[in-house]
Scaffold this motif. Structure first.
Motif, PDB file in Angstrom:
ATOM      1  N   LYS A  68       8.274  10.750   4.091  1.00  0.00           N
ATOM      2  CA  LYS A  68       8.871  11.869   4.815  1.00  0.00           C
ATOM      3  C   LYS A  68       9.364  11.413   6.193  1.00  0.00           C
ATOM      4  CE  LYS A  68       6.921  15.827   4.341  1.00  0.00           C
ATOM      5  NZ  LYS A  68       5.953  16.970   4.438  1.00  0.00           N
ATOM      6  N   TRP A  69       8.614  10.523   6.842  1.00  0.00           N
ATOM      7  CA  TRP A  69       9.034  10.022   8.158  1.00  0.00           C
ATOM      8  C   TRP A  69      10.368   9.294   8.064  1.00  0.00           C
ATOM      9  CZ3 TRP A  69       9.922   5.021   9.997  1.00  0.00           C
ATOM     10  CH2 TRP A  69      10.125   4.921  11.371  1.00  0.00           C
ATOM     11  N   ILE A  70      10.527   8.496   7.014  1.00  0.00           N
ATOM     12  CA  ILE A  70      11.785   7.761   6.850  1.00  0.00           C
ATOM     13  C   ILE A  70      12.938   8.709   6.567  1.00  0.00           C
ATOM     14  CG2 ILE A  70      13.023   6.158   5.344  1.00  0.00           C
ATOM     15  CD1 ILE A  70      10.521   4.543   5.110  1.00  0.00           C
ATOM     16  N   LEU A  71      12.736   9.621   5.648  1.00  0.00           N
ATOM     17  CA  LEU A  71      13.822  10.523   5.279  1.00  0.00           C
ATOM     18  C   LEU A  71      14.203  11.431   6.445  1.00  0.00           C
ATOM     19  CD1 LEU A  71      12.765  11.515   1.644  1.00  0.00           C
ATOM     20  CD2 LEU A  71      14.126   9.583   2.451  1.00  0.00           C
ATOM     21  N   THR A  72      13.213  11.852   7.253  1.00  0.00           N
ATOM     22  CA  THR A  72      13.502  12.659   8.439  1.00  0.00           C
ATOM     23  C   THR A  72      14.209  11.820   9.496  1.00  0.00           C
ATOM     24  OG1 THR A  72      11.568  14.036   8.026  1.00  0.00           O
ATOM     25  CG2 THR A  72      12.495  14.106  10.237  1.00  0.00           C
ATOM     26  N   SER A  82       0.819  -1.216   0.000  1.00  0.00           N
ATOM     27  CA  SER A  82       0.000   0.000   0.000  1.00  0.00           C
ATOM     28  C   SER A  82       0.848   1.258   0.000  1.00  0.00           C
ATOM     29  CB  SER A  82      -0.913   0.022   1.228  1.00  0.00           C
ATOM     30  OG  SER A  82      -0.152   0.201   2.417  1.00  0.00           O
ATOM     31  N   GLY A  83       2.099   1.156   0.512  1.00  0.00           N
ATOM     32  CA  GLY A  83       2.965   2.321   0.603  1.00  0.00           C
ATOM     33  C   GLY A  83       2.543   3.336   1.645  1.00  0.00           C
ATOM     34  N   LYS A  84       1.661   2.941   2.573  1.00  0.00           N
ATOM     35  CA  LYS A  84       1.113   3.877   3.554  1.00  0.00           C
ATOM     36  C   LYS A  84       1.767   3.719   4.919  1.00  0.00           C
ATOM     37  CE  LYS A  84      -3.387   4.396   1.303  1.00  0.00           C
ATOM     38  NZ  LYS A  84      -4.846   4.283   1.467  1.00  0.00           N
ATOM     39  N   ALA A  85       1.802   4.822   5.675  1.00  0.00           N
ATOM     40  CA  ALA A  85       2.455   4.849   6.980  1.00  0.00           C
ATOM     41  C   ALA A  85       1.818   3.878   7.960  1.00  0.00           C
ATOM     42  CB  ALA A  85       2.435   6.267   7.553  1.00  0.00           C
ATOM     43  N   VAL A  86       0.513   3.757   7.946  1.00  0.00           N
ATOM     44  CA  VAL A  86      -0.164   2.874   8.891  1.00  0.00           C
ATOM     45  C   VAL A  86       0.256   1.426   8.680  1.00  0.00           C
ATOM     46  CG1 VAL A  86      -2.201   2.635   7.394  1.00  0.00           C
ATOM     47  CG2 VAL A  86      -2.402   2.201   9.846  1.00  0.00           C
ATOM     48  N   ASP A  87       0.419   1.021   7.431  1.00  0.00           N
ATOM     49  CA  ASP A  87       0.827  -0.356   7.142  1.00  0.00           C
ATOM     50  C   ASP A  87       2.318  -0.558   7.391  1.00  0.00           C
ATOM     51  OD1 ASP A  87      -1.751  -1.254   6.374  1.00  0.00           O
ATOM     52  OD2 ASP A  87      -1.500  -0.242   4.445  1.00  0.00           O
ATOM     53  N   LEU A  88       3.111   0.503   7.186  1.00  0.00           N
ATOM     54  CA  LEU A  88       4.530   0.419   7.501  1.00  0.00           C
ATOM     55  C   LEU A  88       4.722   0.235   9.006  1.00  0.00           C
ATOM     56  CD1 LEU A  88       7.476   0.624   6.492  1.00  0.00           C
ATOM     57  CD2 LEU A  88       7.354   3.076   6.966  1.00  0.00           C
ATOM     58  N   ALA A  89       3.957   0.980   9.808  1.00  0.00           N
ATOM     59  CA  ALA A  89       4.043   0.854  11.264  1.00  0.00           C
ATOM     60  C   ALA A  89       3.698  -0.559  11.701  1.00  0.00           C
ATOM     61  CB  ALA A  89       3.126   1.869  11.939  1.00  0.00           C
ATOM     62  N   ARG A  90       2.637  -1.121  11.148  1.00  0.00           N
ATOM     63  CA  ARG A  90       2.247  -2.489  11.493  1.00  0.00           C
ATOM     64  C   ARG A  90       3.319  -3.490  11.088  1.00  0.00           C
ATOM     65  NH1 ARG A  90      -2.721  -3.774  13.189  1.00  0.00           N
ATOM     66  NH2 ARG A  90      -2.416  -5.903  12.449  1.00  0.00           N
ATOM     67  N   ALA A  91       3.898  -3.301   9.896  1.00  0.00           N
ATOM     68  CA  ALA A  91       4.936  -4.223   9.427  1.00  0.00           C
ATOM     69  C   ALA A  91       6.154  -4.194  10.344  1.00  0.00           C
ATOM     70  CB  ALA A  91       5.336  -3.868   7.994  1.00  0.00           C
ATOM     71  N   ILE A 123       2.070   8.051  12.520  1.00  0.00           N
ATOM     72  CA  ILE A 123       3.371   8.659  12.797  1.00  0.00           C
ATOM     73  C   ILE A 123       3.739   8.466  14.262  1.00  0.00           C
ATOM     74  CG2 ILE A 123       4.699  10.802  12.797  1.00  0.00           C
ATOM     75  CD1 ILE A 123       4.083   9.601  10.035  1.00  0.00           C
ATOM     76  N   GLN A 124       2.748   8.571  15.149  1.00  0.00           N
ATOM     77  CA  GLN A 124       3.010   8.295  16.557  1.00  0.00           C
ATOM     78  C   GLN A 124       3.422   6.838  16.748  1.00  0.00           C
ATOM     79  OE1 GLN A 124      -0.339   8.978  19.144  1.00  0.00           O
ATOM     80  NE2 GLN A 124       0.750   8.296  20.980  1.00  0.00           N
ATOM     81  N   ALA A 125       2.776   5.940  16.025  1.00  0.00           N
ATOM     82  CA  ALA A 125       3.126   4.522  16.110  1.00  0.00           C
ATOM     83  C   ALA A 125       4.546   4.278  15.591  1.00  0.00           C
ATOM     84  CB  ALA A 125       2.124   3.690  15.317  1.00  0.00           C
ATOM     85  N   LEU A 126       4.883   4.928  14.491  1.00  0.00           N
ATOM     86  CA  LEU A 126       6.233   4.793  13.945  1.00  0.00           C
ATOM     87  C   LEU A 126       7.280   5.334  14.911  1.00  0.00           C
ATOM     88  CD1 LEU A 126       5.503   5.789  10.240  1.00  0.00           C
ATOM     89  CD2 LEU A 126       6.331   3.554  11.015  1.00  0.00           C
ATOM     90  N   ASP A 127       6.986   6.447  15.544  1.00  0.00           N
ATOM     91  CA  ASP A 127       7.922   7.019  16.525  1.00  0.00           C
ATOM     92  C   ASP A 127       8.071   6.110  17.742  1.00  0.00           C
ATOM     93  OD1 ASP A 127       8.511   9.233  14.992  1.00  0.00           O
ATOM     94  OD2 ASP A 127       6.996  10.522  15.937  1.00  0.00           O
TER      95      ASP A 127
END
Length: 424
Positions: free
Chosen positions: A256-260, A164-173, A200-204
């Motif tokens: 953007k989250w990854i690059l930051t 999906s390329g989406k942040a929510v699915d990246l966080a889950r993965a 983004i909070q989940a990724l952090d």
């Protein structure tokens, strides 16, 4: 006073001790080779028994020079990544808590490497095999001040960028893989939710946990999934402006989250994907040095029988894996046929070799023949024919039709089902 070991550039660092000794290029290459046992003496076995032995060719692996160089890069970047995170050095806790930054770190000095290549060229398996050279993926320290009790150190982690390329699915993965690797349910709270409302909070949150457990290196595979392929009509209309990529960002906040984060997290990163995806990712970087600090490693397809690695190593060893009573000599004619039928894609070559042996085992004479490779392709690998033809032609217009098909897994699922093994 402790006298430093001049022959050990990483002396007195508990995080590096568990990584094993520094291996030479030759030692790494020897460990990367994976040769299933040769079918010596199997000629007398029943054909259905030999058929099961044949499936083991899937593990066949002969490392190329680019893979050996990649192994060096990964080994160096992981060890160097721990230098500034030595728990015995004051200030490390502030670093892993995000209070301080690595000394002398700047966006241009972020530790990362890029691994590109067409689908089936072997880049993902190469990365995972190189990561597997470390003795353990998780090292448990019984005493690691200032932590109380056993504390795990995660040496490496690898995930596929979600389709999906989406942040929510990246966080889950990331969270799912972390819990799988560590054998914990650290992220159960997040994963039990149907939808992560603040990705983004989940990724952090994941990033903080990874930092606390001294993640050695993070691998993002299939980076092309961060982008979406333009339709054929859009690509045709875009021919007037070749400066732009055929890919557009799926969700800007995810990338953007990854690059930051590259500027703030304290571990090295490996990015891998198809050439179009790696090119699009590079365009999103403010400087390509972020990807190139530990090199760009490009996996290519076999193009000619004169390639020493293809003829003298890859095919030389593959010839030994014949499961029929009658053997076929791997001469230049067979090598050319294999390249013609597979467009030089290593993964397709292995699939074709297995399929040709299957065809031969179905015939009364029990002998592998040159014509078996044509029949094998038509019988088992026919879904790949359009993509192979496009790859052979090197025609950009034809490749545009099949670029997305070669890049995803659906076509391989069709081939695997025909061969009777979903892992091929």
């Amino acid at each position: 006073m402790n006298t430093p070991d001049l022959f050990n550039p990483y002396d007195n660092n508990i995080l590096i001790r568990g990584l094993g000794p520094i291996l030479s290029r030759e030692e790494k290459a020897a460990k990367l080779i994976d040769l299933p046992y040769f079918p010596v003496g199997l000629e007398s076995a029943e054909r259905h028994i030999r058929l099961h032995h044949l499936a083991r060719i899937r593990r066949y692996h002969m490392p190329r020079q680019v893979e050996c160089r990649l192994a060096d890069s990964i080994d160096i970047m992981v060890r160097e990544g721990y230098v500034d995170r030595n728990p015995s050095v004051p200030g490390t806790i502030n670093l892993i808590n995000g209070v301080a930054k690595i000394r002398h770190q700047s966006p241009a000095s972020v530790a990362a490497c890029a691994v590109g290549g067409p689908a089936g060229s072997g880049k993902t398996q190469a990365i995972l095999r190189c990561l597997g050279l470390f003795p353990s993926q998780v090292i448990t320290h019984e005493n690691l001040p200032p932590f109380l009790g056993p504390h795990p150190q995660v040496v490496w982690m690898s995930i596929d960028v979600p389709s999906s390329g989406k942040a929510v699915d990246l966080a889950r993965a990331l969270m799912l893989e972390w819990d799988r690797v560590t054998g914990t349910d650290r992220f159960a709270y997040w994963l039990t939710k149907e939808v992560i409302k603040n990705p983004i909070q989940a990724l952090d949150e994941w990033k903080q946990v990874a930092s606390t457990h001294f993640l050695g290196v993070l691998h993002f595979d299939e980076v092309q999934n961060f982008f979406k392929l333009l339709s054929l009509r859009e690509r045709r209309n875009k021919k007037r402006d070749r400066a732009k990529s055929d890919l557009s960002v799926v969700e800007d906040q995810c990338l953007k989250w990854i690059l930051t984060s590259l500027n703030s997290w304290s571990w090295p990163t490996i990015f891998s994907g198809t050439p179009d995806g790696m090119g699009a990712l590079g365009q999103r970087m403010s400087t390509l040095q972020r990807l190139m600090s530990y090199g760009s490693h490009n996996f290519t397809l076999f193009e000619d029988v004169s390639d020493p690695y293809f003829s003298d190593e890859f095919m030389y060893m593959l010839e030994k894996y014949q499961y029929t009573k009658g053997k076929l000599v791997v001469d230049e004619a067979l090598k050319r046929k294999i390249l013609d039928l597979t467009a030089g894609v290593p993964r397709i070559i292995i699939a074709l070799w297995i399929a040709a042996n299957r065809v031969a085992l179905e015939r009364p004479e029990d002998h592998l023949r040159l014509s078996d490779f044509d029949e094998a392709f038509e019988s088992y690998l026919s879904p790949l024919a359009p993509a192979v033809g496009a790859l052979r032609s090197k025609d950009p217009n034809r490749l545009a039709h099949y670029e997305d098909m070669v890049g995803d897994g659906s076509i391989w699922n069709q081939v695997a089902s025909r061969l009777g093994n979903s892992n091929i």
